[in-house]
Design a protein around this motif. Structure first.
Motif, mmCIF file in Angstrom:
data_model
loop_
_atom_site.group_PDB
_atom_site.id
_atom_site.type_symbol
_atom_site.label_atom_id
_atom_site.label_comp_id
_atom_site.label_asym_id
_atom_site.label_seq_id
_atom_site.Cartn_x
_atom_site.Cartn_y
_atom_site.Cartn_z
ATOM 1 N N GLY A 47 0.787 -1.222 0.000
ATOM 2 C CA GLY A 47 0.000 0.000 0.000
ATOM 3 C C GLY A 47 0.822 1.275 0.000
ATOM 4 O O GLY A 47 0.314 2.341 0.371
ATOM 5 N N ASP A 48 2.081 1.197 -0.434
ATOM 6 C CA ASP A 48 2.941 2.390 -0.503
ATOM 7 C C ASP A 48 2.779 3.016 -1.887
ATOM 8 O O ASP A 48 3.553 2.753 -2.811
ATOM 9 N N SER A 49 1.766 3.864 -2.015
ATOM 10 C CA SER A 49 1.444 4.436 -3.325
ATOM 11 C C SER A 49 2.508 5.413 -3.806
ATOM 12 O O SER A 49 2.733 5.537 -5.018
ATOM 13 N N ASP A 50 3.190 6.107 -2.889
ATOM 14 C CA ASP A 50 4.227 7.058 -3.295
ATOM 15 C C ASP A 50 5.401 6.340 -3.960
ATOM 16 O O ASP A 50 5.877 6.760 -5.026
ATOM 17 N N ALA A 51 5.883 5.269 -3.325
ATOM 18 C CA ALA A 51 7.002 4.511 -3.890
ATOM 19 C C ALA A 51 6.603 3.865 -5.205
ATOM 20 O O ALA A 51 7.389 3.815 -6.166
ATOM 21 N N LEU A 52 5.376 3.364 -5.282
ATOM 22 C CA LEU A 52 4.888 2.738 -6.515
ATOM 23 C C LEU A 52 4.778 3.769 -7.633
ATOM 24 O O LEU A 52 5.179 3.506 -8.781
ATOM 25 N N SER A 53 4.285 4.944 -7.322
ATOM 26 C CA SER A 53 4.137 5.996 -8.338
ATOM 27 C C SER A 53 5.480 6.417 -8.910
ATOM 28 O O SER A 53 5.577 6.772 -10.095
ATOM 29 N N LYS A 54 6.508 6.378 -8.089
ATOM 30 C CA LYS A 54 7.839 6.750 -8.543
ATOM 31 C C LYS A 54 8.320 5.823 -9.656
ATOM 32 O O LYS A 54 8.953 6.248 -10.628
ATOM 33 N N ILE A 55 8.002 4.535 -9.523
ATOM 34 C CA ILE A 55 8.389 3.564 -10.549
ATOM 35 C C ILE A 55 7.534 3.743 -11.798
ATOM 36 O O ILE A 55 8.036 3.695 -12.931
ATOM 37 N N ILE A 56 6.237 3.954 -11.614
ATOM 38 C CA ILE A 56 5.331 4.085 -12.754
ATOM 39 C C ILE A 56 5.648 5.339 -13.575
ATOM 40 O O ILE A 56 5.623 5.313 -14.811
ATOM 41 N N SER A 57 5.966 6.422 -12.888
ATOM 42 C CA SER A 57 6.163 7.695 -13.587
ATOM 43 C C SER A 57 7.558 7.859 -14.169
ATOM 44 O O SER A 57 7.766 8.698 -15.049
ATOM 45 N N ASN A 58 8.500 7.037 -13.713
ATOM 46 C CA ASN A 58 9.883 7.242 -14.159
ATOM 47 C C ASN A 58 10.606 5.916 -14.397
ATOM 48 O O ASN A 58 11.654 5.659 -13.806
ATOM 49 N N PRO A 59 10.049 5.047 -15.241
ATOM 50 C CA PRO A 59 10.730 3.768 -15.500
ATOM 51 C C PRO A 59 12.019 3.990 -16.294
ATOM 52 O O PRO A 59 12.080 4.882 -17.144
ATOM 53 N N LYS A 60 13.014 3.183 -16.003
ATOM 54 C CA LYS A 60 14.314 3.347 -16.634
ATOM 55 C C LYS A 60 14.664 2.142 -17.513
ATOM 56 O O LYS A 60 14.133 1.051 -17.344
ATOM 57 N N GLY A 61 15.609 2.357 -18.411
ATOM 58 C CA GLY A 61 16.183 1.266 -19.169
ATOM 59 C C GLY A 61 15.396 0.882 -20.399
ATOM 60 O O GLY A 61 14.270 1.365 -20.630
ATOM 61 N N PRO A 62 15.962 -0.009 -21.212
ATOM 62 C CA PRO A 62 15.334 -0.403 -22.478
ATOM 63 C C PRO A 62 14.027 -1.161 -22.316
ATOM 64 O O PRO A 62 13.258 -1.270 -23.268
ATOM 65 N N ALA A 63 13.759 -1.707 -21.123
ATOM 66 C CA ALA A 63 12.482 -2.393 -20.893
ATOM 67 C C ALA A 63 11.560 -1.559 -20.015
ATOM 68 O O ALA A 63 10.631 -2.085 -19.396
ATOM 69 N N GLY A 64 11.787 -0.263 -19.974
ATOM 70 C CA GLY A 64 11.031 0.621 -19.098
ATOM 71 C C GLY A 64 9.534 0.580 -19.322
ATOM 72 O O GLY A 64 8.747 0.650 -18.377
ATOM 73 N N GLU A 65 9.116 0.455 -20.583
ATOM 74 C CA GLU A 65 7.673 0.453 -20.862
ATOM 75 C C GLU A 65 7.014 -0.803 -20.301
ATOM 76 O O GLU A 65 5.835 -0.778 -19.887
ATOM 77 N N LEU A 66 7.769 -1.917 -20.239
ATOM 78 C CA LEU A 66 7.229 -3.138 -19.651
ATOM 79 C C LEU A 66 7.180 -3.038 -18.136
ATOM 80 O O LEU A 66 6.264 -3.576 -17.500
ATOM 81 N N VAL A 67 8.154 -2.366 -17.550
ATOM 82 C CA VAL A 67 8.131 -2.121 -16.104
ATOM 83 C C VAL A 67 6.893 -1.327 -15.727
ATOM 84 O O VAL A 67 6.194 -1.638 -14.752
ATOM 85 N N ARG A 68 6.592 -0.285 -16.518
ATOM 86 C CA ARG A 68 5.406 0.524 -16.236
ATOM 87 C C ARG A 68 4.139 -0.329 -16.315
ATOM 88 O O ARG A 68 3.254 -0.230 -15.452
ATOM 89 N N ASP A 69 4.051 -1.175 -17.337
ATOM 90 C CA ASP A 69 2.880 -2.047 -17.458
ATOM 91 C C ASP A 69 2.736 -2.945 -16.230
ATOM 92 O O ASP A 69 1.644 -3.091 -15.672
ATOM 93 N N ALA A 70 3.853 -3.572 -15.832
ATOM 94 C CA ALA A 70 3.806 -4.487 -14.687
ATOM 95 C C ALA A 70 3.435 -3.740 -13.410
ATOM 96 O O ALA A 70 2.605 -4.204 -12.613
ATOM 97 N N ALA A 71 4.040 -2.573 -13.218
ATOM 98 C CA ALA A 71 3.771 -1.798 -12.006
ATOM 99 C C ALA A 71 2.316 -1.345 -11.942
ATOM 100 O O ALA A 71 1.661 -1.426 -10.891
ATOM 101 N N GLU A 72 1.794 -0.870 -13.072
ATOM 102 C CA GLU A 72 0.394 -0.459 -13.099
ATOM 103 C C GLU A 72 -0.533 -1.656 -12.922
ATOM 104 O O GLU A 72 -1.612 -1.541 -12.309
ATOM 105 N N ALA A 73 -0.123 -2.804 -13.431
ATOM 106 C CA ALA A 73 -0.926 -4.014 -13.257
ATOM 107 C C ALA A 73 -0.997 -4.404 -11.783
ATOM 108 O O ALA A 73 -2.076 -4.764 -11.272
ATOM 109 N N PHE A 74 0.127 -4.332 -11.078
ATOM 110 C CA PHE A 74 0.113 -4.679 -9.653
ATOM 111 C C PHE A 74 -0.729 -3.677 -8.860
ATOM 112 O O PHE A 74 -1.414 -4.054 -7.904
ATOM 113 N N ALA A 75 -0.676 -2.401 -9.262
ATOM 114 C CA ALA A 75 -1.527 -1.403 -8.611
ATOM 115 C C ALA A 75 -2.996 -1.733 -8.840
ATOM 116 O O ALA A 75 -3.828 -1.626 -7.925
#
Length: 424
Positions: A325-353
């Motif tokens: 339930g740490d929405s601040d830490a989760l939002s940090k990953i969703i809003s600023n994914p890094k690296g060549p697979a960043g778009e997949l990280v965002r998908d996974a993070a938003e899916a877990f949310a």
């Protein structure tokens, strides 16, 4: 001139320093305990041996002390004036890696290994799923790992270290029977190779040999030091198999004694990913996971990985933050994914949310897109089953039971009878 175990000339005149160096390299290659101390003994015996310092830097990096690694590799560079061309290139590789220049580092590794294929210390940076290829975030990385290890095959023969890495590449590309034969040869030569025991575990997992795998690994771990780099992760494998067998008592015993933050002595990347993974897979299987356990791993992720940077870490951190339930830490990953697979990280993070908020349809759509090329996120097939099973849960929660069964049978048929998600 003295040579190492792979017949590479090394710039030390001390036979004892050479012998200590051979032992230290083997310890690093097999994931033995006390690898830092092993290389410290080398440089104590010959303080002017540049490759000894480079090995010590790599050992520090491999055990999670990046700052110390950068300091020590500087000493190796200072001493490289009397080193051979191979040793200079070897030091350059680890200088780049210690400095975080992984893209330049991989280019240097590829060039170096082409010229010096039996420089195992350099080659090992790119052979594992946790290596430079495995964490590249690029499409086709599993095939690339197999191509890389296959190119080394003519140069290593029946070397136990090489065989274990080749077996892993075969396993991750679906060649399970061939991988099994290769790892058996490796472990017959060096049965205390922790990385080999790890590969054996993955092969048994992919073959559906649950009882064989958990029995082998429980016995193997009895004589393995808890401080060694692979202990926590091998314990995760035992916990995972225990969960599959319905032995939740042994699962929690392993998690609480050897896997979770505060008890595991391995790398932070393993502690985070292993704990988040086993907790969620337990929840998927119907086990009640106390909220405090999620808060613990979420806090650990925020402490050790406060900023997005590596896809494999980031999507496990996102899972932990979502479940805690740490929405601040989760939002940090969703809003600023890094690296060549960043778009997949965002998908996974938003899916877990979405899962945490019980928006099953949204999570289904995000995970379906994420899994179109989930290998880019890093980790093994066994580790990425976390995503597979998360999608199954989303389908089941929407009443799409037949679709979930069909998906599991198509994508992970070996696990179709293991009931990884409650209600399947």
């Amino acid at each position: 001139m003295l040579t190492d175990r792979y017949d590479n000339p090394i710039s030390t005149s001390s036979t004892k320093a050479r012998d200590l160096y051979v032992t230290a390299v083997d310890k690093l290659l097999e994931g033995a305990p006390h690898i830092v101390e092993a290389f410290e003994a080398v440089v104590a015996e010959d303080p002017d041996f540049a490759l000894g310092h480079a090995g010590l830097a790599r050992a520090q990096q491999a055990t999670g002390n990046a700052t110390k690694a950068r300091e020590i590799i500087s000493k190796a560079r200072e001493l490289a004036g009397n080193a051979t061309e191979r040793e200079t290139g070897h030091i350059n590789v680890f200088d780049l890696l210690a400095s975080g220049k992984t893209k330049d580092g991989f280019t240097a590794v590829a060039d170096h290994v082409t010229a010096h294929p039996r420089d195992a210390m350099v080659a090992q940076t790119s052979t594992s799923i946790f290596g430079l290829i495995g964490f590249s975030g690029l499409p086709g990385r599993e095939a690339e790992m197999l191509a890389f290890t296959s190119s080394l095959r003519p140069h290593y023969g029946d070397d136990w270290w090489f065989l274990s890495q080749y077996a892993f590449a075969l396993c991750e590309t679906g060649q399970v029977d061939k991988a099994s034969a290769v790892i058996d040869r490796s472990m017959a030569i060096n049965p205390r190779n922790a990385h080999g025991a790890h590969v054996r575990s993955h092969i048994d997992y992919e073959a559906g040999e649950t009882l064989t795998g958990v029995s082998y690994l429980n016995n193997w771990l009895k004589d393995y030091d808890r401080s060694a780099v692979m202990h926590g992760h091998l314990s995760w494998h035992v916990a995972l198999w225990s969960l599959q067998m319905g032995d939740t008592e042994q699962m929690w015993q392993r998690v609480d004694a050897d896997v979770k933050p505060g008890v595991a002595l391995g790398m932070p990347i393993n502690i985070l990913s292993d704990t988040a993974s086993i907790l969620y897979r337990a929840e998927l299987a119907g086990e009640t996971v106390p909220k405090e356990k999620w808060r613990e791993v979420s806090a650990y992720a925020s402490k050790f990985f406060p900023n997005p940077g590596l896809s494999f870490i980031d999507y496990h951190a996102a899972l932990a933050h979502a479940m805690a339930g740490d929405s601040d830490a989760l939002s940090k990953i969703i809003s600023n994914p890094k690296g060549p697979a960043g778009e997949l990280v965002r998908d996974a993070a938003e899916a877990f949310a979405a899962i945490a908020g019980q928006d099953w349809l949204k999570a289904e759509r995000l995970l379906t897109h994420c899994m179109s090329d989930d290998a880019r996120l890093g980790g093994s097939r066994a580790q990425r089953d976390l995503l597979e099973f998360s999608l199954l849960e989303c389908l089941l929660k929407q009443g799409k039971t037949e679709e979930a069964r069909r998906l599991l049978t198509l994508r992970r048929p070996v696990l179709a009878d293991t009931h990884p998600v409650q209600g399947l």
